[in-house]
Design a protein around this motif. Structure first.
Motif, PDB file in Angstrom:
ATOM      1  N   TYR A 108      56.064 -37.497 -17.741  1.00 52.18           N
ATOM      2  CA  TYR A 108      56.558 -36.454 -16.834  1.00 52.18           C
ATOM      3  C   TYR A 108      55.914 -35.106 -17.150  1.00 52.18           C
ATOM      4  O   TYR A 108      55.661 -34.802 -18.300  1.00 52.18           O
ATOM      5  CB  TYR A 108      58.078 -36.324 -16.931  1.00 52.18           C
ATOM      6  CG  TYR A 108      58.791 -37.519 -16.344  1.00 52.18           C
ATOM      7  CD1 TYR A 108      59.188 -37.518 -15.002  1.00 52.18           C
ATOM      8  CD2 TYR A 108      59.039 -38.648 -17.119  1.00 52.18           C
ATOM      9  CE1 TYR A 108      59.814 -38.627 -14.448  1.00 52.18           C
ATOM     10  CE2 TYR A 108      59.665 -39.757 -16.578  1.00 52.18           C
ATOM     11  CZ  TYR A 108      60.053 -39.743 -15.235  1.00 52.18           C
ATOM     12  OH  TYR A 108      60.664 -40.835 -14.701  1.00 52.18           O
ATOM     13  N   LYS A 117      58.159 -34.153 -12.714  1.00 54.41           N
ATOM     14  CA  LYS A 117      57.552 -35.139 -11.839  1.00 54.41           C
ATOM     15  C   LYS A 117      56.802 -36.165 -12.669  1.00 54.41           C
ATOM     16  O   LYS A 117      56.179 -35.837 -13.672  1.00 54.41           O
ATOM     17  CB  LYS A 117      56.579 -34.467 -10.862  1.00 54.41           C
ATOM     18  CG  LYS A 117      57.273 -33.623  -9.810  1.00 54.41           C
ATOM     19  CD  LYS A 117      56.362 -33.315  -8.634  1.00 54.41           C
ATOM     20  CE  LYS A 117      56.272 -34.497  -7.690  1.00 54.41           C
ATOM     21  NZ  LYS A 117      55.602 -34.170  -6.424  1.00 54.41           N
ATOM     22  N   SER A 118      56.848 -37.386 -12.178  1.00 59.73           N
ATOM     23  CA  SER A 118      56.201 -38.499 -12.857  1.00 59.73           C
ATOM     24  C   SER A 118      54.690 -38.446 -12.606  1.00 59.73           C
ATOM     25  O   SER A 118      54.264 -38.161 -11.495  1.00 59.73           O
ATOM     26  CB  SER A 118      56.822 -39.777 -12.272  1.00 59.73           C
ATOM     27  OG  SER A 118      56.033 -40.883 -12.553  1.00 59.73           O
ATOM     28  N   PRO A 132      62.312 -37.016 -18.181  1.00 57.40           N
ATOM     29  CA  PRO A 132      62.331 -35.871 -17.269  1.00 57.40           C
ATOM     30  C   PRO A 132      63.333 -34.792 -17.653  1.00 57.40           C
ATOM     31  O   PRO A 132      64.211 -34.442 -16.883  1.00 57.40           O
ATOM     32  CB  PRO A 132      62.688 -36.517 -15.924  1.00 57.40           C
ATOM     33  CG  PRO A 132      63.460 -37.731 -16.276  1.00 57.40           C
ATOM     34  CD  PRO A 132      62.926 -38.208 -17.585  1.00 57.40           C
TER      35      PRO A 132
END
Lengths: 414, 550
Positions: A108, A117-118, A132
């Motif tokens: 992340y 966000k991945s 996250p």
């Protein structure tokens, strides 16, 4: 001039293809109108981040088999996509960029507004975390720059606090930054990064320590290291802290760093990078493209055995929309679209927009078609391909790098 | 920055609707010494006031078909140049005859203008081309008229400020949900705060309904009936200032026959189509409307064919059926001022409607006259045509004038701000961080954003755009919206609300781009998506319902 392969478009896809071909002994040229879309990127490259329902994907390669046949990854296949992804990371390393992350498992990165966000690969200075929430950062401070508006400590602090990470917030300035601030247009990320070397960087580091003496991790805007990673390493050494950089609104310093490093490495490998030029005509010989003209070099000047179209999507003018049609402006090759312009868009910008899936028509070897017929030696790679919603699934950079690697390997093997 | 009123509070007059007419009525009533509350369900200029050409009509457009409106227009035109100088641009206007139109109309047109008191001067087409190089070089006739450009956002804000300076209170995002009654008399309103959902009762002697097309619902709520006929008008905004003089097509009023320059852009409009009343809050521009506007616009100014279109939008003209003809065949285009005591037996309730942006001040005067008459107040003369609006006041403009002499000392951004706020720009903080630039396209500084938050009723990014032009330029908020949202989040002390607001602002910009999303406009839209969804992950904030609850 004659080349083995001519690549049109000098962004991520064009450079990955060019570097791979040069490394494998081909003579290539890249013709590019301007800088690639990396200049506007976050500093993170995503391979496949979300499934069709929008849920984060942990292991991207495992999802490739479930993608529709039109998807560029489906044409490459999961096993080869994995190899290519690994090869891309190694290519970045050779170009002087140690990227964090791996194709086996997404990690992340924190976005400019403090969300996670991945992603697949992140520049070494990115604000990354295995989960996250920023776990593992320890005592964290958010340090902005006085008068610099493209960094949002309020948003970051609030969103991190929601994840249970309470941060101190501070702002700093230095004499160099004060000088820069006299001119509004210089007070943007690349303007700052241009002066952040030597003594200016040392003073910046001292100011960071003074602003956040107790912090182990310091989050700053990405304003250091336009020219490779050495200034980031120096900043971490000077401060003795885990300094992490949040990408800013364009122009992105992390993006420029990637673009510059790849371009330099391509040229070091003997590639010819023609910046500020564009293709004005193409000449066919049967079903093959034989030669091209460019604006700067004139008529009949460039010939090659193979050509790669890596001109990007609408943003990079690889595709152009007019009220009643969407076309590919360099060769006028076939484009796959849907309906008329009332079908191209949805009312809510965050909905899945049909136009994002549009791209040039290709066969399973990524060769483009014109008037329904395959052009035998013109290949398309990167975001001109379409066939997927790169924004929703988080695959733009991955498709660019993986398809470029796939086509370059095919051409080098020939 | 809404005024805080402590209920129960009593007012002489409650004015419903903060378009130009409502703000003008509040100003007029307040200047006559009445205690006024102006209420608005959304923001200033959220209705037809913010969705038109921004044309300072000379009246010439109406001269042939409606002499009365034409006369009103030219009088108000001259008044606005005096009292609202900082909102007006004296561009002049042309009425041009295209080869496909008949020159016969020009003669009727000029005679009608002169009859209405409008100075219409026939000039040589070559002279017209010299005055305005963007005009179609094939024109066969040209007439010069005193048209201009007016900024409806600034004009309305200035009226609201003037009302407040004269003691009025203003509540935006407060909707009238019911009336307080006593027998056949309206003696107050019940307001719902859109942000908190809270209800407030406010008592008053008279309610003025200045809600534009939404006024029909207000009248129904009061227990009477009027027939409004919503006419939708669509317009296109071009990415730069194509023309410096207003260009009209010299023919019977029709679609897309006026091209108006305004600040950094040009506008072509309008179409005109009747829509069902239940569609008045659903203003989307259709592909057909875009095609008509573009096709006809190119005839007036050929360069529009290759000029970037920033966005498309539409507004609703509030036309009212004459009382003697509820079928709607006979529609009054003039000002309609109704005393519902006389008309419907409802005391304490006045409706002001019809008219046009150009006659907002006159409409306000009629409404205020009626209020005074009903309250039995005598000897309070209307002064709104004499006293300049805040921003155009003479005492301050002396300073502004002297500053102009030292214009070299002012930055581009300060000059842009002075253009927007007139003499009020001296209140904008400058120096240090306040000079940093939020919006590069329109040169809006941190200081100007703070000024707008403090003084001009700004709660969200759309408010800010209407007050400052932030996000109106070629990037359509792509670069500046996040910066402004961060400032708002800090100032309003609610980061999550600011992020929901940012997502909703980005979406609002897209709604105007979508009908014209090709070429550079699609490039910009894709760029904006990458930034806000791809890079920032703002799609997680797209549900604005949650934002309102925050």
């Amino acid at each position: 001039m004659n080349y083995d392969t001519i690549i049109i478009g000098g962004g991520l896809a064009g450079l990955v293809a060019g570097i791979t071909l040069q490394e494998r002994g081909q003579r290539t040229a890249i013709i590019t109108t301007g800088q690639g879309a990396l200049h506007f990127s976050s500093g993170s490259l995503a391979l496949l981040s979300r499934d069709a329902d929008g849920n984060p994907i942990e292991k991207p390669l495992e999802h490739i088999d479930s993608l529709p046949a039109s998807h560029p990854y489906s044409k490459v296949g999961a096993a080869k996509a994995g190899e290519h992804a690994r090869a891309v990371k190694a290519l970045f390393e050779r170009a002087g960029l140690s990227m964090l992350g791996s194709e086996d498992s997404n990690h992340y990165y924190m976005t400019p507004v403090g969300l996670f966000k991945s992603t697949w690969l992140s520049t070494a200075d990115s604000a990354v975390s295995p989960t996250p929430d920023g776990s593992g950062w320890g005592r964290t401070a958010i340090v902005g720059i006085k008068g610099f508006l493209d960094f949002y400590p309020g948003f970051i602090a609030d969103n991190l606090a929601k994840n249970g990470l309470k941060c101190e917030v501070a702002a700093l300035t230095t004499p160099e930054l004060e000088h820069l601030r006299k001119n509004n247009t210089e007070m943007r990320a690349p303007g700052i990064a241009k002066i952040m070397h030597g003594e200016a960087l040392e003073r910046f580091a001292k100011a960071i320590v003074a602003a956040a003496p107790g912090a182990e991790t310091v989050i700053i805007p990405a304003v250091v290291g336009l020219d490779g990673q050495k200034d980031i390493d120096a900043l971490r050494r000077f401060t003795g802290k885990n300094v992490i950089c949040l990408s800013t609104h364009p122009i992105s310093v992390q993006g420029v760093r990637m673009q510059l490093a790849l371009r330099r490495y391509y040229e070091k490998m003997g590639g010819t990078y023609l910046l500020g030029d564009n293709v004005t005509a193409g000449y066919m010989d049967g079903d093959r493209l034989k030669a091209i003209d460019t604006a700067n070099l004139g008529h009949g000047s460039l010939t090659a055995r193979n050509f790669i179209l890596a001109t990007g999507s609408f943003f990079s003018r690889g595709l152009v929309a007019e009220p009643d049609r969407i076309f590919e402006p360099v060769f006028g090759v076939d484009v796959v679209t849907e309906g008329d312009r009332s079908d191209w868009f949805k009312e809510n910008i965050f909905e899945e927009q049909p136009f994002v899936r549009f791209g040039v028509a290709t066969d399973n070897d990524f060769r483009v078609k014109k008037d329904g017929k395959t052009i035998g030696n013109l290949y398309a790679v990167g975001s001109i391909l379409g066939g997927c919603n790169s924004l929703k699934e988080g695959s733009g950079a991955g498709v660019a790098a993986v398809t470029a690697m796939e086509v370059a390997n095919r051409l080098a093997d020939k | 920055m809404t005024d805080h009123i402590k209920p129960p509070k009593r007012y002489d007059v409650v004015v419903i609707g903060a378009g130009a007419t409502g703000a003008g009525t509040a100003r007029d009533c307040a200047m006559r010494g009445l205690k006024v509350l102006l209420v608005e369900r959304l923001d200033f200029t959220a209705g037809a006031t913010g969705r038109n050409h921004g044309l300072l009509h000379s009246g010439a457009r109406y001269a042939v078909t409606d002499g009365e409106s034409a006369t009103e227009c030219i009088k108000e035109n001259m008044i606005l140049r005096r009292i609202a100088a900082h909102c007006v641009e004296e561009t002049g206007g042309l009425f041009v005859t295209l080869p496909e139109d008949s020159l016969d109309y020009q003669k009727t047109f000029v005679e009608s203008c002169l009859r209405a008191g409008i100075n219409a001067e026939v000039i040589d087409p070559a002279e017209a081309l010299r005055l305005e190089p963007a005009v179609n070089p094939d024109i066969i006739g040209a007439v010069k008229v005193p048209d201009g450009a007016v900024d409806p956002f600034r004009l309305t804000t200035a009226n609201a400020l003037a009302a407040r300076q004269n003691g009025a209170d203003i509540l935006t995002y407060h909707e009238v949900v019911d009336f307080i009654r006593s027998g056949n008399r309206i003696c107050g309103v019940v307001l719902r705060d859109h942000h908190t959902g809270e209800l407030t009762r406010v008592e008053c002697d008279i309610v003025v309904n200045a809600a534009g097309i939404w006024g029909q619902r207000i009248v129904e709520m009061a227990g009477a009936k009027i027939n409004m006929f919503p006419a939708k008008g669509a317009l296109l905004i071009f990415g730069h200032r194509v023309n410096n003089v207003v260009i009209n097509r010299c023919r019977k009023p029709a679609d897309a026959d006026i091209l108006v320059p305004g600040d950094t852009i040009s506008l072509i409009g309008t179409t005109s189509s009747r829509i069902p009343y239940d569609q008045i809050d659903n203003m989307t521009v259709t592909p057909e409307e875009v095609d008509v506007l573009l096709r006809e616009g190119i005839k007036i100014a050929p360069s529009l064919a290759y000029t970037r279109i920033l966005r498309a939008y539409a507004g609703v003209r509030p036309l009212i059926a004459s009382d003697d003809d509820p079928s709607g065949r006979s529609i009054s285009r003039g000002i309609v001022c109704l005393d519902h005591a006389v008309r419907d037996g409802i005391e304490g309730f006045v409706t002001i409607s019809g008219g046009k942006l150009m006659t907002y001040r006159l409409m306000a005067e009629w409404a205020a006259d009626m209020v005074c008459k009903k309250l039995g107040i005598e000897g309070k003369k209307c002064m709104t045509a004499e006293i300049p609006l805040p921003g155009s006041d003479s005492s301050d403009s002396k300073e502004a004038h002297s500053r102009k002499h030292h214009i070299i000392d002012m930055s581009t951004d300060q000059r842009a701000a002075e253009g927007r706020h007139g003499s009020l720009s001296s209140e904008i903080p400058t120096g240090d961080v306040d000079d940093a630039l939020v919006c590069e396209c329109e040169a809006v500084s941190v200081g100007e954003v703070n000024f707008a938050i403090d003084k001009l009723h700004v709660n969200n990014l759309i408010n800010l755009r209407r007050r400052t032009r932030m996000g109106m330029g070629t990037c359509q908020g792509g670069l500046c919206a996040c910066r402004a949202a961060a400032i708002l989040g800090d100032r309003l002390n609610c980061q999550q609300k600011a992020l929901y607001d940012l997502a909703s602002f980005v979406n609002e910009r897209w709604k105007g781009m979508k009908p014209v999303a090709w070429g550079q406009t699609l490039v910009e839209a894709q760029f904006t998506s990458w930034l806000y969804e791809g890079m920032c992950g703002l799609d997680r904030y797209q549900n604005n319902e949650q934002g309102n609850k925050q």
